[in-house]
Structure formats: C-alpha cells, structure tokens
Design a protein around this motif. Structure first.
Motif, PDB file in Angstrom:
ATOM      1  N   ASN A   1      25.799  40.163  36.129  1.00  0.00           N
ATOM      2  CA  ASN A   1      26.072  40.025  34.709  1.00  0.00           C
ATOM      3  C   ASN A   1      27.418  39.386  34.388  1.00  0.00           C
ATOM      4  N   PRO A   2      27.563  38.897  33.154  1.00  0.00           N
ATOM      5  CA  PRO A   2      28.871  38.398  32.710  1.00  0.00           C
ATOM      6  C   PRO A   2      29.800  39.560  32.391  1.00  0.00           C
ATOM      7  N   SER A   3      31.079  39.340  32.568  1.00  0.00           N
ATOM      8  CA  SER A   3      32.065  40.369  32.236  1.00  0.00           C
ATOM      9  C   SER A   3      33.325  39.690  31.723  1.00  0.00           C
ATOM     10  N   THR A   4      34.252  40.496  31.256  1.00  0.00           N
ATOM     11  CA  THR A   4      35.538  39.987  30.787  1.00  0.00           C
ATOM     12  C   THR A   4      36.630  40.898  31.334  1.00  0.00           C
ATOM     13  N   THR A   5      37.574  40.345  32.065  1.00  0.00           N
ATOM     14  CA  THR A   5      38.614  41.147  32.693  1.00  0.00           C
ATOM     15  C   THR A   5      39.912  41.122  31.880  1.00  0.00           C
ATOM     16  N   GLY A   6      40.926  41.820  32.386  1.00  0.00           N
ATOM     17  CA  GLY A   6      42.206  41.907  31.692  1.00  0.00           C
ATOM     18  C   GLY A   6      43.002  40.615  31.781  1.00  0.00           C
ATOM     19  N   ARG A   7      43.853  40.389  30.786  1.00  0.00           N
ATOM     20  CA  ARG A   7      44.656  39.171  30.750  1.00  0.00           C
ATOM     21  C   ARG A   7      46.146  39.504  30.837  1.00  0.00           C
ATOM     22  N   HIS A   8      46.896  38.566  31.351  1.00  0.00           N
ATOM     23  CA  HIS A   8      48.343  38.731  31.452  1.00  0.00           C
ATOM     24  C   HIS A   8      48.955  38.329  30.118  1.00  0.00           C
ATOM     25  N   ALA A   9      49.288  39.333  29.306  1.00  0.00           N
ATOM     26  CA  ALA A   9      49.828  39.062  27.972  1.00  0.00           C
ATOM     27  C   ALA A   9      50.769  40.191  27.573  1.00  0.00           C
ATOM     28  N   PRO A  10      52.008  40.168  28.068  1.00  0.00           N
ATOM     29  CA  PRO A  10      52.968  41.208  27.697  1.00  0.00           C
ATOM     30  C   PRO A  10      53.131  41.280  26.184  1.00  0.00           C
TER      31      PRO A  10
ATOM     32  N   VAL B   1      33.820  42.848  40.884  1.00  0.00           N
ATOM     33  CA  VAL B   1      34.288  42.198  39.656  1.00  0.00           C
ATOM     34  C   VAL B   1      35.031  40.941  40.059  1.00  0.00           C
ATOM     35  N   ASP B   2      34.626  39.800  39.536  1.00  0.00           N
ATOM     36  CA  ASP B   2      35.237  38.512  39.867  1.00  0.00           C
ATOM     37  C   ASP B   2      36.120  38.069  38.707  1.00  0.00           C
ATOM     38  N   ARG B   3      37.437  38.100  38.929  1.00  0.00           N
ATOM     39  CA  ARG B   3      38.370  37.700  37.871  1.00  0.00           C
ATOM     40  C   ARG B   3      38.331  36.214  37.586  1.00  0.00           C
ATOM     41  N   LEU B   4      38.027  35.407  38.582  1.00  0.00           N
ATOM     42  CA  LEU B   4      38.044  33.963  38.393  1.00  0.00           C
ATOM     43  C   LEU B   4      36.833  33.495  37.596  1.00  0.00           C
ATOM     44  N   ASP B   5      35.645  33.934  38.002  1.00  0.00           N
ATOM     45  CA  ASP B   5      34.410  33.475  37.349  1.00  0.00           C
ATOM     46  C   ASP B   5      33.897  34.445  36.299  1.00  0.00           C
ATOM     47  N   GLN B   6      34.618  35.533  36.062  1.00  0.00           N
ATOM     48  CA  GLN B   6      34.294  36.461  34.981  1.00  0.00           C
ATOM     49  C   GLN B   6      32.844  36.963  35.049  1.00  0.00           C
ATOM     50  N   ASN B   7      32.503  37.488  36.218  1.00  0.00           N
ATOM     51  CA  ASN B   7      31.188  38.103  36.357  1.00  0.00           C
ATOM     52  C   ASN B   7      31.286  39.404  37.132  1.00  0.00           C
ATOM     53  N   ILE B   8      30.208  40.158  37.140  1.00  0.00           N
ATOM     54  CA  ILE B   8      30.173  41.460  37.781  1.00  0.00           C
ATOM     55  C   ILE B   8      28.822  41.640  38.455  1.00  0.00           C
ATOM     56  N   ALA B   9      28.833  42.205  39.657  1.00  0.00           N
ATOM     57  CA  ALA B   9      27.596  42.466  40.397  1.00  0.00           C
ATOM     58  C   ALA B   9      27.654  43.875  40.963  1.00  0.00           C
ATOM     59  N   THR B  10      26.521  44.545  40.989  1.00  0.00           N
ATOM     60  CA  THR B  10      26.437  45.861  41.601  1.00  0.00           C
ATOM     61  C   THR B  10      25.520  45.774  42.808  1.00  0.00           C
ATOM     62  N   LEU B  11      25.936  46.444  43.895  1.00  0.00           N
ATOM     63  CA  LEU B  11      25.163  46.416  45.131  1.00  0.00           C
ATOM     64  C   LEU B  11      25.044  47.822  45.708  1.00  0.00           C
ATOM     65  N   GLU B  12      23.902  48.093  46.327  1.00  0.00           N
ATOM     66  CA  GLU B  12      23.619  49.419  46.861  1.00  0.00           C
ATOM     67  C   GLU B  12      23.219  49.334  48.328  1.00  0.00           C
ATOM     68  N   HIS B  13      23.849  50.173  49.132  1.00  0.00           N
ATOM     69  CA  HIS B  13      23.580  50.209  50.567  1.00  0.00           C
ATOM     70  C   HIS B  13      22.284  50.985  50.825  1.00  0.00           C
TER      71      HIS B  13
END
Length: 343
Positions: free
Chosen positions: A234-243, A210-222
C-alpha cells in the motif's frame, strides 16, 4: 572474506543491495540515518557461526494478500519517475530476521516512551541538532531514549539507544543488564529500568516494511523456513524533516510496542487537542503506523487521503489508508511484530 554491508536503510546502497549477508560468523548490517544532523550508524551481528545462515536467495515471497484495498503494483509510476517495492532488499532483511532468531538468548526491548522510565543522563559527548534538542554524536536524541554505557564505564553513558530497539539479553551486572542490540555491533550495558524482557516464546513472524524513499508500506508473514507471504502492498506517508515539530521517521528495526484505537494528538506548539489518528500502532518514540488523521472539529474517520504515497508529510508517524491501518492493527501482534524502516 568479510564484507561490511549496509542495512536496507542507506539510500542508493540500500536500493541496490539492502541487507546483504556474508557467510561468516557474523553478518553486519549498517543503519545510517540521512539527516542534516550527525548520522546514526548501527551494525548487526549473528551470534552462532556454526549454523547455516539463510541468504536472500533462500527467501521465497508469495503474494497472498489478506488486505486488498488500495493495493499497489510491484512497480508503479509516480510523476515522471517509477517507484517500486524493493523485494531484493526485503528478502535480504527477512533472511537476517530469520537468522537472528537462531540465538537462544532472551529478548529485551529498549523502552523510554515520553521519558516514562526517567530522562536519560547526558552522554559523554553531545550536540544540539536542528531541532535544538540534545542528541549523541550519532544523531539519536536524548528525549525518549535509553542510555547505553561501555562495559568499562558505568558512570557516564557513551550513546543513546532508540526506544523500540530490540536486543539480546546477555546477562546482568549489578543494576545494569548486558545487552546486544540487533542493530549495533557491540555489547552495551543499560540500566535495568529501561528494558522490558519479552516472553520466552517470542517469535517475530510479522514484519512491516516502510519505505521512506518510495513512500510505500508492505506487510509480510513468516509461514515456514525461508517462506514469507506478502499480506498487503500500500501507499503510505512518512515523517518529514521540518523543525521544530515534524521529524523524519527513523530508519532501522523496531518492535510494535503499543496500540491505540484512537491516538490523540495536539496542535503544534499548543496543549490544545488537534484531533486523532485512528488504529495507531507505536513502534519507536512517538512514531505510529496509523490511519488518516482526523482534525478537530471533525470526529468521523476518513478512509483515504490524496497525499498517501506522495511525499513525506507526517510528524514522524507512518500514515496509511484507515482500513489498512486497521488491518495492521489487527494483524500484527504487540511485542512480537517488527517494523523495518528502509530507504
């Protein structure tokens, strides 16, 4: 020559270098949390100096998607910038993940979701963060965390360990276990009640980045030594700093511990149900990888949201297209799949 290197979690250094490795007895990877609060820094070390360690150059990535909806390119435009999947960073981290599994020690995971294993005692030095919650001086909150003690003092804990952190089990000392978390430099003592031992056959072949900076997600398998297949991008949306409610998705490496077809959430500051998030896979504290939230009174699932891949908007979780959340839910086995949050 020893090189201290940053884990793929420190903004600019991560983008340029990521989980860089040194060819010596141990390979440290620092994890620094970029917050207003004190930073949580951790270092990783390999246990076997005599074994040949893989480097990023030894890691081969092949695109063989198992999920091909809403797929992003390696690099893609976003407003007036360009975003990307940081494959160099990911290769470094995958080399580390393969190397860390050469240790023959047993695995444990730190667990204290919703303080179910008892609220951790106060650490020797603590602060109140921007959310007015008790945390250690490295920024890890007391709530849902595990107390970690110095080997020389089992009376007052020195710091907290995040729920979902995996560690080597090195031994037992009375009611404590001696552990070496993979994202820490030193060994620590932790009360046995906060640890769950993983089965001896545990192998980490599924990794979600999960990339917080570029807001994307990748899955990889060994699939073989140094060989990994890219299963989704894929695109994703992470948590924000908002007390006081929304928090950033914490940087680091965690274990997928629990899955819920529907994760019910409450309205902020209320005991009233706010809706549910579909196909939720929990990896640390209350952070889940899940689909598009469904707010009451609606009940039917939503496939996609325009906000995915834009800016942090979640309370700590990682939002996905619902069909991609279901893919992760089905593809990543519980208690043997890793989530690595980078930046």
């Amino acid at each position: 020559m020893k090189h201290s290197v940053l884990f793929a979690c420190i903004a600019i250094c991560l983008i340029l270098a990521g989980c860089r490795h040194r060819q010596e007895p141990s390979v440290p990877i620092a994890v620094a949390v970029q917050e207003v609060e004190p930073k949580d820094t951790a270092v990783l070390e390999f246990p076997h100096p005599k074994q040949t360690l893989l480097t990023a150059d030894d890691i081969t990535l092949t695109k063989e998607l198992l999920y091909d909806q809403h797929t992003l390119e390696d690099t893609y435009p976003y407003k007036d910038t360009v975003r990307s999947f940081k494959w160099d960073v990911i290769r470094n981290c995958l080399a580390y993940i393969e190397n860390m599994q050469t240790d023959t020690a047993k695995w444990v995971v730190l667990q204290n979701y919703k303080n179910l294993n008892k609220e951790a005692p106060l650490v020797r030095k603590f602060v109140r963060n921007a959310y007015r919650r008790v945390s250690d001086t490295l920024g890890v909150e007391r709530y849902q965390s595990v107390p970690l003690y110095l080997p020389t003092d089992t009376v007052v804990p020195e710091r907290y360990g995040r729920d979902g952190t995996i560690a080597y089990l090195r031994g037992e000392e009375g009611s404590f276990c001696r552990i070496h978390p993979v994202t820490f430099e030193e060994e620590w003592l932790a009360p046995r009640r906060y640890l769950k031992q993983l089965v001896d056959s545990t192998v980490f072949n599924h990794v979600v980045f999960v990339d917080r900076l570029d807001q994307n997600i990748a899955t990889l398998e060994h699939v073989g030594k140094g060989e990994w297949k890219i299963r989704s991008m894929n695109p994703s949306t992470t948590g924000r700093h908002a007390p006081p409610y929304a928090q950033e998705t914490p940087l680091g490496m965690y274990l997928i511990q629990q899955k819920k077809t529907r994760m019910v959430f409450l309205k902020d500051g209320s005991a009233e149900t706010g809706g549910y998030a579909p196909y939720a896979s929990r990896f640390t504290n209350g952070a889940y990888i899940h689909g598009v939230p469904v707010n009451v009174p609606r009940t039917s699932m939503i496939e996609y949201s325009w906000s995915l891949g834009t800016t942090p908007r979640s309370h700590m979780c990682v939002r996905n297209a619902t069909s991609h959340a279901k893919f992760v839910f089905d593809w990543a086995p519980t208690e043997c799949s890793l989530v690595v949050v980078i930046e």
